[in-house]
Design a protein around this motif. Structure first.
Motif, short mmCIF file in Angstrom:
data_model
loop_
_atom_site.label_atom_id
_atom_site.label_comp_id
_atom_site.label_asym_id
_atom_site.label_seq_id
_atom_site.Cartn_x
_atom_site.Cartn_y
_atom_site.Cartn_z
N SER A 31 -4.47 -3.44 -4.32
CA SER A 31 -5.74 -3.96 -4.17
C SER A 31 -6.45 -2.54 -3.44
O SER A 31 -5.93 -1.92 -2.99
CB SER A 31 -5.68 -5.30 -3.32
N ALA A 32 -7.68 -2.67 -3.74
CA ALA A 32 -8.66 -1.61 -2.78
C ALA A 32 -8.55 -1.92 -1.64
O ALA A 32 -8.22 -0.85 -0.74
CB ALA A 32 -10.10 -1.81 -3.27
N LEU A 33 -8.31 -2.84 -1.06
CA LEU A 33 -8.30 -3.19 0.51
C LEU A 33 -6.80 -2.52 0.98
O LEU A 33 -6.96 -1.80 1.89
CB LEU A 33 -8.10 -4.87 0.86
N GLU A 34 -5.96 -2.74 0.31
CA GLU A 34 -4.50 -2.28 0.82
C GLU A 34 -4.63 -0.61 0.49
O GLU A 34 -3.99 0.21 1.29
CB GLU A 34 -3.47 -2.66 -0.03
N THR A 35 -5.14 -0.18 -0.53
CA THR A 35 -5.18 1.29 -0.90
C THR A 35 -6.08 1.81 0.28
O THR A 35 -5.61 2.91 1.12
CB THR A 35 -5.90 1.52 -2.09
N VAL A 36 -7.35 1.36 0.56
CA VAL A 36 -7.99 2.06 1.72
C VAL A 36 -7.21 2.07 3.20
O VAL A 36 -7.40 3.01 3.80
CB VAL A 36 -9.39 1.14 1.88
N LEU A 37 -6.31 0.99 3.51
CA LEU A 37 -5.88 0.79 4.77
C LEU A 37 -4.51 1.72 4.64
O LEU A 37 -4.08 1.65 5.95
CB LEU A 37 -5.84 -0.43 5.05
N SER A 38 -3.81 1.90 3.63
CA SER A 38 -2.51 2.24 3.67
C SER A 38 -2.16 3.52 2.91
O SER A 38 -1.23 4.07 3.23
CB SER A 38 -1.61 1.19 3.14
N GLU A 39 -3.02 4.00 1.76
CA GLU A 39 -2.54 5.05 1.06
C GLU A 39 -2.82 6.33 1.51
O GLU A 39 -3.93 6.78 2.14
CB GLU A 39 -3.34 4.98 -0.18
N TRP A 40 -1.86 7.19 1.82
CA TRP A 40 -1.90 8.61 2.40
C TRP A 40 -1.14 9.62 1.43
O TRP A 40 -0.79 10.64 1.81
CB TRP A 40 -1.20 8.56 3.91
N GLY A 41 -1.35 9.32 0.06
CA GLY A 41 -0.60 10.36 -0.82
C GLY A 41 0.66 10.13 -0.87
O GLY A 41 1.24 11.30 -1.11
N GLU A 42 1.32 9.06 -0.67
CA GLU A 42 2.48 9.11 -0.40
C GLU A 42 3.28 9.17 -1.85
O GLU A 42 2.84 8.77 -2.75
CB GLU A 42 3.25 7.51 0.15
#
Length: 100
Positions: free
Chosen positions: A89-100
């Motif tokens: 979800s965009a919410l999870e992406t915004v709060l957690s994605e750091w190019g892992e």
């Protein structure tokens, strides 16, 4: 203004250290009062951006008795649709994605 133009497809995922360089405000560097101040500043700044863009007409900022902060606006919020690149979800992406 149309809210349809702001969706999960509007979210850009930055890779590696690029998020820190491009958006240093996303990195607070402290879990103490300085970090809280920075987080509140970021949330208020996002609300003001929504207002300046014409998507928000009210912002409420409260310091609660237990020291927590509450920032509420009537803007668009974070989209909840799925981001194609992350399949989250965009919410999870915004709060957690750091190019892992």
């Amino acid at each position: 203004k149309s809210q349809d133009s702001y969706s999960a497809d509007s979210i850009t995922v930055l890779e590696g250290l690029e998020p820190v360089r491009k958006r240093p405000g996303m990195y607070i560097g402290s879990t103490g009062p300085r970090g809280l101040h920075h987080l509140v500043w970021e949330v208020v700044d996002n609300a003001v951006d929504e207002a300046l863009a014409g998507f928000c007409s009210a912002i409420e900022i409260r310091i609660l008795r237990d020291g927590r902060m509450a920032v509420v606006d009537n803007g668009r919020g974070i989209p909840v649709g799925k981001v194609a690149r992350t399949q989250k979800s965009a919410l999870e992406t915004v709060l957690s994605e750091w190019g892992e």
